[in-house]
Design an enzyme around this catalytic site. Structure first.
Site, PDB file in Angstrom:
ATOM      1  N   ASN A   1       1.205  12.268  -7.637  1.00 22.33           N
ATOM      2  CA  ASN A   1       1.505  13.619  -7.128  1.00 22.33           C
ATOM      3  C   ASN A   1       0.392  14.593  -7.514  1.00 22.33           C
ATOM      4  OD1 ASN A   1       3.901  12.851  -5.997  1.00 22.33           O
ATOM      5  ND2 ASN A   1       5.184  13.596  -7.672  1.00 22.33           N
TER       6      ASN A   1
ATOM      7  N   GLY B   1       0.853  -1.191   0.000  1.00 23.04           N
ATOM      8  CA  GLY B   1       0.000   0.000   0.000  1.00 23.04           C
ATOM      9  C   GLY B   1       0.880   1.228   0.000  1.00 23.04           C
ATOM     10  N   SER B   2       1.251   1.692   1.202  1.00 19.49           N
ATOM     11  CA  SER B   2       2.161   2.844   1.283  1.00 19.49           C
ATOM     12  C   SER B   2       3.469   2.521   0.565  1.00 19.49           C
ATOM     13  CB  SER B   2       2.450   3.177   2.752  1.00 19.49           C
ATOM     14  OG  SER B   2       1.255   3.523   3.413  1.00 19.49           O
TER      15      SER B   2
ATOM     16  N   GLY C   1     -29.083  15.242  17.768  1.00 22.72           N
ATOM     17  CA  GLY C   1     -29.523  13.878  17.455  1.00 22.72           C
ATOM     18  C   GLY C   1     -29.773  13.696  15.968  1.00 22.72           C
TER      19      GLY C   1
ATOM     20  N   ARG D   1      -3.311  13.614  -5.927  1.00 24.18           N
ATOM     21  CA  ARG D   1      -3.671  13.966  -4.540  1.00 24.18           C
ATOM     22  C   ARG D   1      -4.194  15.393  -4.431  1.00 24.18           C
ATOM     23  NH1 ARG D   1       2.066  12.351  -3.420  1.00 24.18           N
ATOM     24  NH2 ARG D   1       0.981  10.375  -3.271  1.00 24.18           N
TER      25      ARG D   1
ATOM     26  N   GLN E   1     -23.019  32.354  21.132  1.00 23.33           N
ATOM     27  CA  GLN E   1     -21.651  32.661  20.720  1.00 23.33           C
ATOM     28  C   GLN E   1     -20.776  31.396  20.641  1.00 23.33           C
ATOM     29  OE1 GLN E   1     -18.937  34.970  23.277  1.00 23.33           O
ATOM     30  NE2 GLN E   1     -18.837  36.453  21.604  1.00 23.33           N
TER      31      GLN E   1
ATOM     32  N   TYR F   1      12.139  -1.193  -7.745  1.00 25.64           N
ATOM     33  CA  TYR F   1      11.198  -0.258  -8.383  1.00 25.64           C
ATOM     34  C   TYR F   1      11.484  -0.090  -9.870  1.00 25.64           C
ATOM     35  CZ  TYR F   1      14.693   3.526  -8.164  1.00 25.64           C
ATOM     36  OH  TYR F   1      15.815   4.289  -8.336  1.00 25.64           O
TER      37      TYR F   1
ATOM     38  N   GLU G   1      -4.557   7.448  -1.916  1.00 25.81           N
ATOM     39  CA  GLU G   1      -3.541   8.252  -2.628  1.00 25.81           C
ATOM     40  C   GLU G   1      -2.476   8.785  -1.671  1.00 25.81           C
ATOM     41  OE1 GLU G   1      -4.446  10.493  -6.037  1.00 25.81           O
ATOM     42  OE2 GLU G   1      -6.393   9.516  -6.329  1.00 25.81           O
TER      43      GLU G   1
HETATM   44  C1  LIG Z   1     -11.819   3.191  -0.725  1.00 28.88           C
HETATM   45  C2  LIG Z   1     -10.432   2.994  -1.249  1.00 28.88           C
HETATM   46  C3  LIG Z   1     -10.164   3.252  -2.581  1.00 28.88           C
HETATM   47  C4  LIG Z   1      -8.862   3.043  -3.086  1.00 28.88           C
HETATM   48  N1  LIG Z   1      -8.637   3.221  -4.427  1.00 28.88           N
HETATM   49  C5  LIG Z   1      -7.428   2.832  -4.940  1.00 28.88           C
HETATM   50  C6  LIG Z   1      -7.219   2.823  -6.362  1.00 28.88           C
HETATM   51  O1  LIG Z   1      -8.096   3.196  -7.161  1.00 28.88           O
HETATM   52  N2  LIG Z   1      -6.038   2.372  -6.833  1.00 28.88           N
HETATM   53  C7  LIG Z   1      -5.040   1.945  -6.009  1.00 28.88           C
HETATM   54  O2  LIG Z   1      -3.981   1.548  -6.514  1.00 28.88           O
HETATM   55  N3  LIG Z   1      -5.198   1.954  -4.655  1.00 28.88           N
HETATM   56  C8  LIG Z   1      -6.377   2.380  -4.111  1.00 28.88           C
HETATM   57  N4  LIG Z   1      -6.555   2.368  -2.745  1.00 28.88           N
HETATM   58  C9  LIG Z   1      -5.477   1.929  -1.876  1.00 28.88           C
HETATM   59  C10 LIG Z   1      -4.902   3.039  -1.013  1.00 28.88           C
HETATM   60  O3  LIG Z   1      -4.164   3.932  -1.800  1.00 28.88           O
HETATM   61  C11 LIG Z   1      -4.113   2.399   0.128  1.00 28.88           C
HETATM   62  O4  LIG Z   1      -5.055   1.813   1.013  1.00 28.88           O
HETATM   63  C12 LIG Z   1      -3.250   3.398   0.854  1.00 28.88           C
HETATM   64  O5  LIG Z   1      -2.194   3.829   0.034  1.00 28.88           O
HETATM   65  C13 LIG Z   1      -2.678   2.831   2.137  1.00 28.88           C
HETATM   66  O6  LIG Z   1      -2.116   1.576   1.942  1.00 28.88           O
HETATM   67  P1  LIG Z   1      -2.491   0.362   2.930  1.00 28.88           P
HETATM   68  O7  LIG Z   1      -3.950   0.291   2.984  1.00 28.88           O
HETATM   69  O8  LIG Z   1      -1.755  -0.834   2.490  1.00 28.88           O
HETATM   70  O9  LIG Z   1      -1.960   0.839   4.338  1.00 28.88           O
HETATM   71  P2  LIG Z   1      -0.473   0.630   4.906  1.00 28.88           P
HETATM   72  O10 LIG Z   1       0.519   1.122   3.924  1.00 28.88           O
HETATM   73  O11 LIG Z   1      -0.331  -0.766   5.406  1.00 28.88           O
HETATM   74  O12 LIG Z   1      -0.486   1.631   6.142  1.00 28.88           O
HETATM   75  C14 LIG Z   1      -0.988   1.283   7.428  1.00 28.88           C
HETATM   76  C15 LIG Z   1      -0.652   2.435   8.385  1.00 28.88           C
HETATM   77  O13 LIG Z   1       0.768   2.549   8.496  1.00 28.88           O
HETATM   78  C16 LIG Z   1       1.172   3.867   8.227  1.00 28.88           C
HETATM   79  N5  LIG Z   1       2.497   3.848   7.556  1.00 28.88           N
HETATM   80  C17 LIG Z   1       2.884   3.046   6.534  1.00 28.88           C
HETATM   81  N6  LIG Z   1       4.137   3.346   6.181  1.00 28.88           N
HETATM   82  C18 LIG Z   1       4.546   4.347   6.987  1.00 28.88           C
HETATM   83  C19 LIG Z   1       5.740   5.094   7.115  1.00 28.88           C
HETATM   84  N7  LIG Z   1       6.797   4.882   6.306  1.00 28.88           N
HETATM   85  N8  LIG Z   1       5.802   6.069   8.068  1.00 28.88           N
HETATM   86  C20 LIG Z   1       4.760   6.315   8.867  1.00 28.88           C
HETATM   87  N9  LIG Z   1       3.584   5.654   8.791  1.00 28.88           N
HETATM   88  C21 LIG Z   1       3.483   4.676   7.860  1.00 28.88           C
HETATM   89  C22 LIG Z   1       0.093   4.435   7.307  1.00 28.88           C
HETATM   90  O14 LIG Z   1       0.048   5.867   7.366  1.00 28.88           O
HETATM   91  C23 LIG Z   1      -1.160   3.786   7.875  1.00 28.88           C
HETATM   92  O15 LIG Z   1      -1.639   4.563   8.947  1.00 28.88           O
HETATM   93  C24 LIG Z   1      -7.835   2.615  -2.221  1.00 28.88           C
HETATM   94  C25 LIG Z   1      -8.108   2.375  -0.865  1.00 28.88           C
HETATM   95  C26 LIG Z   1      -9.391   2.550  -0.384  1.00 28.88           C
HETATM   96  C27 LIG Z   1      -9.653   2.230   1.078  1.00 28.88           C
END
Ligand SMILES: Cc1cc2nc3c(=O)[nH]c(=O)nc-3n(C[C@H](O)[C@H](O)[C@H](O)COP(=O)(O)OP(=O)(O)OC[C@H]3O[C@@H](n4cnc5c(N)ncnc54)[C@H](O)[C@@H]3O)c2cc1C
Length: 380
Positions: free
Chosen positions: A241, A132-133, A341, A244, A280, A179, A364
Site C-alpha cells: 500500500n 501475480g495480481s 524523428g 505504490r 499553438q 492467505y 506493485e
Molecule cells: C520489471 C518488473 C519488476 C517487478 N518487481 C517485483 C518485485 O520486486 N517483487 C515482486 O514480488 N514482484 C515484482 N514484479 C511482479 C509484478 O508485481 C507483477 O507482474 C504484477 O503484480 C502483475 O502480475 P502478473 O504479471 O502475474 O499479471 P496478472 O496478474 O496475470 O495480470 C494479467 C492481466 O490481468 C489483469 N487482471 C488480473 N486480475 C484482474 C482482476 N481481478 N480484475 C481485472 N483485471 C485483472 C491485470 O490487470 C493484467 O492486465 C515485477 C514485475 C516486473 C515486470
C-alpha cells in the site's frame, strides 16, 4: 496555509542534494546503463554514501532519520535522471526498510537496519510465475522444523535480485489455510539452497535487475520471521500500500523529465522559420502535459503526506499510482512525438523515458488492481 507542493527547509535541502547527485552521477551514465542492462560500476555504494538507501532508518541505526515523504522526494528526483536507479532506491526504502521497521523483531531491527542503511541492498519477493495480481495464491512452501523453517519454491520478477544481500521472501506454512498461511521471511544471499536465477531482458528500466529466485530447502531460523507466522499477508498488503506511492513518485519523475525535455527541445527546434514551440497546436499539447504532471505531483505528495500523518491513504495511494503511471506514459509519448524523428532514436533521451514509463502500470499492482481498490472504496 501553504500549497501541498511546498517543501520544508530540510525537504528542500534533501531534494536539492539528490537532484544534484542525479545530475552529476546518474544522468551522464543513464544511456550506457540502459544498453548494458546494469548499473554503472560503483554507483550503488555512492547511493549508500548519499544517504538514500536508509532514508527512514533511525539515525541511531546509521540511517537518515527521515520520513516517508523524503523517500518519495528521492525516488522522484532520481527518476528524473534514471528510472532504474529510482526503483532500486524505491524498493529499498518503501518496501524493504519499511517492512523491517514495521514488522521486524527488536533483534531483526538491530541486526538489519544498520546494514540496510550502510551497505546491503534489499529485495522483496512476493510474485511467482502463477501468482501475480492474485499474490496470495503463492506456492512457495515453508515447512516448520524444530527451530525454524525450510523454504522451497520459485519467485519471479524480483527487483534488485542481482544486487541484494537480503530478500524478504513470502511463503506459505499451510497451503490449506489460504492467505492465513502466508509468512514473511528474511533470507540472506548465500544461504544454502538459495540461488538467484535468470535475469529478465526487459522493455524498460533495463538497468534494474529483475530475476527469478530459486529456493531449494533453504533453512531459515524462526528468529528470521518478519511479523508473526501466518501474518505475512498483512506484511505484504501494508508495505505494498505504501510502496505504490513510491511507484507514483517514480512515474512522476519520468513525466517531469519528459516534459522538461519536450519544452527545451520545442523552444530550440525550428521549422517553417519559427521555433516549434511557437505553434499553438504544440503549446496546447505542452500545456496539457504540464497539467498531467502537476496533477500527478499533487496526488503523490498528498498520499505521502497522509501516510506520514498516520491518516488513511489507501485510496489516495491507488489513485496516485494509477494517474502518475498513465501520465508518465502520455507525457513521454508526447515528448517522443514532439522530438519528431529524433524522438525515435537512442541518441536522445525521450525514447528511453517512453519505455521506462510502461512498467508503472504493471508492477506493485496493475492499473486494473488500483481501479479495483478505488472502486471498492467508492461503492462501500
Ligand atoms: C520489471 C518488473 C519488476 C517487478 N518487481 C517485483 C518485485 O520486486 N517483487 C515482486 O514480488 N514482484 C515484482 N514484479 C511482479 C509484478 O508485481 C507483477 O507482474 C504484477 O503484480 C502483475 O502480475 P502478473 O504479471 O502475474 O499479471 P496478472 O496478474 O496475470 O495480470 C494479467 C492481466 O490481468 C489483469 N487482471 C488480473 N486480475 C484482474 C482482476 N481481478 N480484475 C481485472 N483485471 C485483472 C491485470 O490487470 C493484467 O492486465 C515485477 C514485475 C516486473 C515486470
Amino acid at each position: 496555509m501553504s500549497a501541498l507542493t511546498d517543501l520544508s527547509e530540510d525537504e528542500t535541502l534533501f531534494q536539492a542534494s539528490v537532484l544534484e547527485f542525479a545530475r552529476r552521477e546518474i544522468a551522464p551514465r543513464s544511456r550506457d546503463m540502459d544498453e548494458a542492462a546494469a548499473f554503472a560500476d560503483g554507483l550503488v555504494p555512492k547511493l549508500f554514501a548519499l544517504g538514500v538507501m536508509g532514508i527512514e532508518v533511525p539515525e541511531t541505526h546509521g540511517g537518515g532519520g527521515g520520513r516517508f515523504f523524503h523517500a518519495v522526494l528521492a525516488v522522484e528526483a532520481l527518476a528524473r535522471a534514471d528510472a532504474s536507479v529510482s526503483v532500486l532506491v524505491d524498493v529499498q526504502n518503501t518496501l524493504v526498510v519499511n517492512a523491517v521497521t514495521r514488522w521486524g523483531s527488536p533483534e531483526i531491527k538491530q541486526a538489519w537496519l544498520p546494514r540496510l542503511a550502510a551497505d546491503t541492498v534489499g529485495a522483496y519477493a512476493l510474485s511467482e510465475a502463477g501468482s501475480g495480481s492474485d499474490a496470495f495464491a503463492l506456492a512457495t512452501r515453508a515447512v516448520a522444523t524444530g527451530d525454524g523453517f525450510v523454504l522451497s519454491g520459485r519467485k519471479l520478477w524480483i527487483t534488485n535480485a542481482q544486487e541484494a544481500g537480503v530478500f524478504i521472501v513470502f511463503a506459505t506454512v499451510d497451503p490449506a489455510a489460504g492467505y492465513k498461511g502466508i509468512t514473511a521471511f528474511l533470507v540472506e544471499r548465500g544461504a544454502a539452497g538459495f540461488a538467484v536465477g535468470r535475469k529478465e531482458d526487459k522493455l524498460g528500466i533495463r538497468a534494474s535487475s529483475t530475476c527469478e529466485l530459486l529456493l531449494d530447502n533453504v533453512a531459515v531460523p524462526a528468529s528470521r520471521v518478519l511479523g508473526e507466522v501466518g501474518q505475512g499477508y498483512k506484511v505484504a498488503i501494508e508495505t505494498l500500500n505504501e510502496g505504490r506511492i513510491g511507484i507514483g513518485a517514480q512515474m512522476l519523475g519520468i513525466a517531469q523529465a519528459a516534459l522538461d525535455h519536450a519544452v527545451r527541445y520545442t523552444k530550440e527546434r525550428r521549422q517553417f522559420g519559427r521555433a516549434v514551440a511557437d505553434f499553438q497546436g504544440v503549446q496546447f499539447q505542452l500545456a496539457r502535459a504540464a497539467t498531467d504532471v502537476a496533477a500527478a505531483r499533487l496526488l503523490v505528495y498528498n498520499a505521502a503526506r497522509l501516510r506520514d500523518a498516520g491518516r488513511p491513504f489507501l485510496t489516495e495511494a491507488a489513485m496516485c499510482k494509477l494517474h502518475a503511471s498513465e501520465a508518465a506514459e502520455r507525457v513521454a509519448s508526447l515528448a517522443v512525438n514532439l522530438f519528431g524523428g529524433y524522438g525515435f532514436v537512442k541518441d536522445y533521451p525521450v525514447e528511453k523515458l517512453y519505455r521506462d514509463a510502461k512498467i508503472g502500470q504493471i508492477y506493485e499492482g496493475t492499473s486494473n488492481l488500483q481501479l479495483q481498490t478505488i472502486a471498492r472504496h467508492l461503492l462501500a
